[in-house]
Scaffold this active site. Structure first.
Site, PDB file in Angstrom:
ATOM      1  N   THR A  56      -3.815  -5.242  -0.829  1.00  0.00           N
ATOM      2  CA  THR A  56      -3.512  -5.583   0.405  1.00  0.00           C
ATOM      3  C   THR A  56      -3.629  -7.232   0.343  1.00  0.00           C
ATOM      4  O   THR A  56      -4.278  -7.676  -0.488  1.00  0.00           O
ATOM      5  CB  THR A  56      -4.705  -5.248   1.472  1.00  0.00           C
ATOM      6  OG1 THR A  56      -4.780  -3.942   1.234  1.00  0.00           O
ATOM      7  CG2 THR A  56      -4.431  -5.508   2.734  1.00  0.00           C
TER       8      THR A  56
ATOM      9  N   THR B 153       0.188  -4.260   2.374  1.00  0.00           N
ATOM     10  CA  THR B 153      -0.522  -3.741   1.329  1.00  0.00           C
ATOM     11  C   THR B 153       0.261  -2.718   0.440  1.00  0.00           C
ATOM     12  O   THR B 153       1.350  -1.947   1.076  1.00  0.00           O
ATOM     13  CB  THR B 153      -1.828  -3.132   1.716  1.00  0.00           C
ATOM     14  OG1 THR B 153      -2.672  -2.827   0.660  1.00  0.00           O
ATOM     15  CG2 THR B 153      -1.562  -1.868   2.764  1.00  0.00           C
TER      16      THR B 153
ATOM     17  N   ASN C 200      -2.049  -0.770  -0.870  1.00  0.00           N
ATOM     18  CA  ASN C 200      -3.477  -0.052  -0.996  1.00  0.00           C
ATOM     19  C   ASN C 200      -4.291  -0.362  -1.813  1.00  0.00           C
ATOM     20  O   ASN C 200      -4.685  -1.747  -1.886  1.00  0.00           O
ATOM     21  CB  ASN C 200      -3.423   1.368  -0.715  1.00  0.00           C
ATOM     22  CG  ASN C 200      -4.760   1.846  -0.381  1.00  0.00           C
ATOM     23  OD1 ASN C 200      -5.722   1.248  -0.028  1.00  0.00           O
ATOM     24  ND2 ASN C 200      -5.090   3.179  -0.857  1.00  0.00           N
TER      25      ASN C 200
ATOM     26  N   SER D 107      -5.169   2.857   9.026  1.00  0.00           N
ATOM     27  CA  SER D 107      -5.548   1.571   8.199  1.00  0.00           C
ATOM     28  C   SER D 107      -6.642   0.969   8.771  1.00  0.00           C
ATOM     29  O   SER D 107      -6.928   1.114  10.157  1.00  0.00           O
ATOM     30  CB  SER D 107      -4.229   0.807   8.301  1.00  0.00           C
ATOM     31  OG  SER D 107      -4.468  -0.416   7.770  1.00  0.00           O
TER      32      SER D 107
ATOM     33  N   GLY E 271      -9.083  -6.422   2.043  1.00  0.00           N
ATOM     34  CA  GLY E 271     -10.479  -5.981   1.796  1.00  0.00           C
ATOM     35  C   GLY E 271     -10.825  -4.504   1.954  1.00  0.00           C
ATOM     36  O   GLY E 271     -12.205  -4.186   2.277  1.00  0.00           O
ATOM     37  N   GLY E 272      -9.695  -3.653   2.315  1.00  0.00           N
ATOM     38  CA  GLY E 272     -10.051  -2.070   2.697  1.00  0.00           C
ATOM     39  C   GLY E 272     -10.941  -2.333   3.798  1.00  0.00           C
ATOM     40  O   GLY E 272     -10.788  -2.735   5.022  1.00  0.00           O
TER      41      GLY E 272
END
Ligand code: DON
Length: 602
Positions: free
Chosen positions: A412, A430, A432, A483, A504-505
């Site tokens: 991302t 992103t 992912n 998300s 940063g997920g």
């Protein structure tokens, strides 16, 4: 307690290893603990002089007419050039999105998706959801074997991991509605970077070298992104080498001349569908033709004197951010001080409860009813606080998503742009994971996403970020996966105040939360807020991860005594790219020193 800092020169003397103060001699106000604020210049004080709360001493970039902060110097330069050529913030943002697809293939993309928050200079806000969708042939249990176990890796690498990309349609929509320059103009810089090449940074080179094996095994016979075409060759990329991407350049040219159809129909669509057939993926030409980005009503709510404009579902980011901010709004964080034990404790407890709610309630609003208004209402949040105790950490096993009456259970990158007129764009986009599924579309030269892993592939089974989910985020054909991306804009007194976001997920939401609080509660500059060390708790697993140095010895001890499990990271949290509007109207661009992130302004 240490002596308070009262002037520029003393500030410099006392900040060895901290952020160097950078502005005029300020008048100083002080708070009870840990903080001295001086007209936006924050000075950390602690009993322990070895504590270094900042990742680096980078200072912000100041501009008067425009600012772009992104993950890559070449992309930020593209944005700046577009602004200087008379483009507005949306023109620059579109150009940056395409430039990142060339120079930052780990996360910049045309094979992925994202979210845009836009606020025009008249104060009207818009959000665009260009998140990927599950292919039409996807199904709820597509990653499970015959006895219901998850088949490892299938949602993460290779052809099955990809959702239908949304980035190109998102950019077409944004530009059609708000762009000022021509479509051809905003595409040209990315085409030039692809066809003429650009010099790799050290980080670019390391990233590509790291995935060499995957490139070879997942893309047999292809040479994309490889320094040497001989699979066993040890020749690798180095800093400063020129990377030319001829096929990507042609794909971008098709998008330039045909717009949406240059990607979702014709040659690019044919190449993508063919790639999927060869690799046993699911995306078809029909899926591509059917993909459309969606304008959604922005999620807006008050926090003290600020109005927070953020992304509604399909991202959970906006809901989570507002829940966290409002959870801790009643507490005197400013008085307690930055990362003091009480401050951290209430923030961790807020985060724990928010991530439990995320797992229960959040999903694609076109498929499930998400009770957004209830989730962010102070009355509801108060009910979630009743099991909080100062004496002891709440046990995550006892925390479930809250009760909402009437609710039916059923790598991302971020960039921020502000133009001379005060129009502002906040985009997080992103593939992912880094380089997505690592599938490069043959003949078209771009990476595909592995966004399918953001679905809950099986209830309660953690995804690659350790996030668990449930029915609300189960896979269904044409559904968008949930998300955590949190592109956000803040207003103060009705005026543009801050543009913020990060990759940063699962840690995106907590990094955005802390960065905002660092400015609005602790009086940091934008760059200090970005540099400040961060921590993260996500309900499950029940532990707090933190960047080395984020907590003083005293904070660590106090939290551990109350049963908090703290885990020091060897890596970092967040890659923020933000802009703050300063009281004199100038822009402070702040890019994250943790990577190649760069702010450019004028
Ligand atoms: O949409 C999401 O929440 C994830 N796909 C974001 C992934 C991400 O931030 C990876 N970067 N560090």
């Amino acid at each position: 307690m240490k002596q308070r800092i009262t002037s520029y020169s003393t500030c410099l003397l006392l900040t060895v290893g901290f952020l160097a103060c950078k502005t005029q001699s300020p008048s100083t106000t002080s708070t009870d603990k840990g903080v001295t604020q001086s007209q936006g210049v924050y000075q950390y004080r602690d009993e322990d002089p070895t504590v270094k709360p900042f990742f680096s001493d980078r200072v912000g970039v100041i501009g008067r007419n425009g600012m772009v902060a992104s993950a890559h110097p070449e992309a930020s330069q593209v944005g700046l050039t577009i602004l200087k050529a008379g483009g507005n913030a949306v023109d620059a943002a579109v150009a940056v999105q395409f430039a990142l697809a060339v120079v930052y293939p780990g996360a910049g993309n045309i094979g992925g998706g994202g979210f845009m928050v836009y606020r025009d200079n008249a104060g009207k806000a818009y959000t665009l959801d260009y998140r990927e969708k599950a292919p039409g042939r996807a199904s709820q249990n597509m990653y499970l074997d015959s006895i219901g176990n998850v088949r490892p890796g299938l949602s993460i690498s290779g052809h099955l991991a990809s959702g239908v990309p949304g980035s190109v349609d998102g950019m077409v929509e944004a530009h059609k509605r708000f762009g000022k320059l021509t479509w051809a103009q905003v595409l040209q810089p990315a085409i030039d970077l692809a066809t003429k090449g650009f010099a790799l940074t050290e980080r670019d080179a390391l990233g590509l070298n790291r995935i060499k094996n995957d490139l070879n095994t997942i893309n047999p016979g292809k040479t994309y992104f490889l320094r040497s075409t001989v699979p066993t060759d040890t020749v690798t990329w180095h800093k400063g080498e020129l990377m030319v991407q001829t096929d990507l350049g042609k794909t971008l040219q098709r998008i330039q001349t045909q717009g949406r159809a240059g990607f979702y129909e014709g040659e690019t669509a044919r190449l993508l569908a063919q790639e999927m057939v060869q690799g046993k993926g699911l995306i078809t030409e029909e899926d591509l033709k059917n993909y459309h980005a969606v304008w959604r009503d922005p999620l807006q709510a008050k926090y003290k004197e600020y109005n927070v404009i953020t992304m509604p579902p399909t991202s959970s980011g906006g809901v989570a951010l507002l829940q966290m901010m409002r959870f801790t709004e009643p507490f005197p964080l400013r008085k307690w001080g930055w990362n003091r034990d009480s401050t951290v404790q209430v923030m961790i407890e807020a985060e724990r409860r928010v991530y439990a709610d995320r797992a229960k309630f959040l999903g694609d609003p076109d498929f499930v009813k998400v009770p957004v208004a209830q989730l962010i209402s102070p009355d509801y949040l108060r009910t979630r606080w009743t099991d909080f105790s100062w004496a002891k950490a709440t046990d995550s096993r006892n925390v479930k998503g809250g009760n909402i009456p009437g609710y039916e259970s059923l790598e991302t990158t971020h960039f921020s742009v502000v133009d001379k007129d005060g129009n502002a764009v906040s985009i997080t986009t992103t593939l992912n994971g880094g380089y997505g599924s690592r599938v490069v579309v043959g003949g078209a030269g771009f990476f595909m996403n592995n966004e399918m892993d953001d679905f809950s592939v099986k209830p309660g089974t953690p995804n690659m970020y350790g996030l668990v989910g449930n029915h609300a985020n189960a896979i269904a054909p044409n559904k968008r996966m949930l998300s955590s991306m949190t592109p956000t804009i803040l207003e103060k007194d009705g005026k543009l105040f801050m543009v913020v976001g990060t990759p940063g997920g699962s840690t995106i939401m907590t990094s955005v939360y802390q960065t905002i609080l660092n400015v609005v509660e602790h009086g940091m500059t934008m760059q200090q807020a970005v540099n400040a060390l961060k921590f993260h708790h996500q309900w499950l697993p029940d532990k707090t991860i933190f960047e080395n140095g984020a907590f003083s010895e005293a904070t660590t001890q106090a939290l551990q005594n109350r049963g908090y499990i703290l885990e020091k990271l060897t890596n970092t949290l967040g890659r923020m790219d933000c802009v703050l509007i300063r009281p004199d109207g100038t822009y402070e661009g702040a890019s994250d020193p943790r990577a190649d992130n760069t702010a450019r302004g004028y």
